[in-house]
Design a protein around this motif. Structure first.
Motif, mmCIF file in Angstrom:
data_model
loop_
_atom_site.group_PDB
_atom_site.id
_atom_site.type_symbol
_atom_site.label_atom_id
_atom_site.label_comp_id
_atom_site.label_asym_id
_atom_site.label_seq_id
_atom_site.Cartn_x
_atom_site.Cartn_y
_atom_site.Cartn_z
ATOM 1 N N GLU A 50 0.834 -1.205 0.000
ATOM 2 C CA GLU A 50 0.000 0.000 0.000
ATOM 3 C C GLU A 50 0.868 1.255 0.000
ATOM 4 O O GLU A 50 0.586 2.215 -0.723
ATOM 5 C CB GLU A 50 -0.935 0.007 1.213
ATOM 6 N N LEU A 51 1.942 1.265 0.799
ATOM 7 C CA LEU A 51 2.851 2.410 0.807
ATOM 8 C C LEU A 51 3.511 2.591 -0.552
ATOM 9 O O LEU A 51 3.700 3.718 -1.020
ATOM 10 C CB LEU A 51 3.908 2.237 1.900
ATOM 11 N N GLU A 52 3.832 1.481 -1.201
ATOM 12 C CA GLU A 52 4.421 1.553 -2.542
ATOM 13 C C GLU A 52 3.408 2.092 -3.548
ATOM 14 O O GLU A 52 3.729 2.969 -4.360
ATOM 15 C CB GLU A 52 4.911 0.176 -2.970
ATOM 16 N N GLU A 53 2.180 1.615 -3.497
ATOM 17 C CA GLU A 53 1.131 2.089 -4.409
ATOM 18 C C GLU A 53 0.858 3.580 -4.219
ATOM 19 O O GLU A 53 0.539 4.280 -5.176
ATOM 20 C CB GLU A 53 -0.158 1.299 -4.188
ATOM 21 N N ASP A 54 0.996 4.067 -2.990
ATOM 22 C CA ASP A 54 0.770 5.486 -2.697
ATOM 23 C C ASP A 54 1.987 6.346 -3.027
ATOM 24 O O ASP A 54 1.948 7.563 -2.874
ATOM 25 C CB ASP A 54 0.399 5.673 -1.223
ATOM 26 N N GLY A 55 3.072 5.721 -3.466
ATOM 27 C CA GLY A 55 4.265 6.468 -3.861
ATOM 28 C C GLY A 55 5.125 6.927 -2.694
ATOM 29 O O GLY A 55 5.992 7.774 -2.869
ATOM 30 N N LEU A 56 4.914 6.369 -1.508
ATOM 31 C CA LEU A 56 5.680 6.785 -0.338
ATOM 32 C C LEU A 56 6.977 5.991 -0.181
ATOM 33 O O LEU A 56 7.914 6.459 0.464
ATOM 34 C CB LEU A 56 4.833 6.654 0.932
ATOM 35 N N ILE A 57 7.027 4.799 -0.748
ATOM 36 C CA ILE A 57 8.248 3.996 -0.743
ATOM 37 C C ILE A 57 8.403 3.356 -2.113
ATOM 38 O O ILE A 57 7.471 3.367 -2.921
ATOM 39 C CB ILE A 57 8.237 2.891 0.348
ATOM 40 N N SER A 58 9.580 2.815 -2.355
ATOM 41 C CA SER A 58 9.802 2.089 -3.606
ATOM 42 C C SER A 58 10.456 0.754 -3.284
ATOM 43 O O SER A 58 11.048 0.575 -2.226
ATOM 44 C CB SER A 58 10.684 2.899 -4.557
ATOM 45 N N ARG A 59 10.320 -0.151 -4.219
ATOM 46 C CA ARG A 59 10.890 -1.493 -4.069
ATOM 47 C C ARG A 59 11.932 -1.671 -5.159
ATOM 48 O O ARG A 59 11.665 -1.429 -6.332
ATOM 49 C CB ARG A 59 9.786 -2.538 -4.193
ATOM 50 N N THR A 60 13.124 -2.084 -4.780
ATOM 51 C CA THR A 60 14.220 -2.282 -5.722
ATOM 52 C C THR A 60 14.521 -3.765 -5.828
ATOM 53 O O THR A 60 14.718 -4.431 -4.814
ATOM 54 C CB THR A 60 15.485 -1.532 -5.238
ATOM 55 N N MET A 61 14.549 -4.250 -7.052
ATOM 56 C CA MET A 61 14.871 -5.654 -7.288
ATOM 57 C C MET A 61 16.387 -5.772 -7.404
ATOM 58 O O MET A 61 17.018 -5.046 -8.164
ATOM 59 C CB MET A 61 14.224 -6.137 -8.577
ATOM 60 N N THR A 62 16.961 -6.678 -6.644
ATOM 61 C CA THR A 62 18.395 -6.957 -6.717
ATOM 62 C C THR A 62 18.554 -8.463 -6.886
ATOM 63 O O THR A 62 17.574 -9.194 -6.917
ATOM 64 C CB THR A 62 19.109 -6.502 -5.422
ATOM 65 N N GLY A 63 19.776 -8.915 -6.973
ATOM 66 C CA GLY A 63 20.012 -10.347 -7.070
ATOM 67 C C GLY A 63 19.593 -11.058 -5.789
ATOM 68 O O GLY A 63 19.280 -12.223 -5.774
ATOM 69 N N ARG A 64 19.562 -10.300 -4.720
ATOM 70 C CA ARG A 64 19.145 -10.812 -3.425
ATOM 71 C C ARG A 64 17.694 -10.399 -3.215
ATOM 72 O O ARG A 64 17.082 -9.815 -4.087
ATOM 73 C CB ARG A 64 20.053 -10.224 -2.362
#
Length: 71
Positions: A50-64
């Motif tokens: 929900e925080l990501e959808e609201d633009g308050l946080i982001s998710r970064t894809m890494t190898g881990r």
């Protein structure tokens, strides 16, 4: 952003704590889970999304596992 929208975005038992924990550094889901052990895993996941959808946080894809951050 109008106040009702902000209140809606931040409503949730763990959202403010999640934002506080991510203010200085990105965190992995497992880190957040250990830092907030009383939060149910499904609730933690839902509130992060929900925080990501609201633009308050982001998710970064890494190898881990993914990193969540406020950047």
């Amino acid at each position: 952003m109008p106040a009702p929208n902000v209140l809606k975005q931040l409503s949730g038992k763990w959202k403010l704590e999640l934002l506080f924990l991510m203010k200085d550094q990105p965190r992995r889901w497992s880190d957040l889970r250990h830092l907030i052990p009383q939060a149910a895993p499904n609730v933690l996941t839902r509130q992060l999304k929900e925080l990501e959808e609201d633009g308050l946080i982001s998710r970064t894809m890494t190898g881990r596992p993914r990193l969540w951050s406020t950047d």
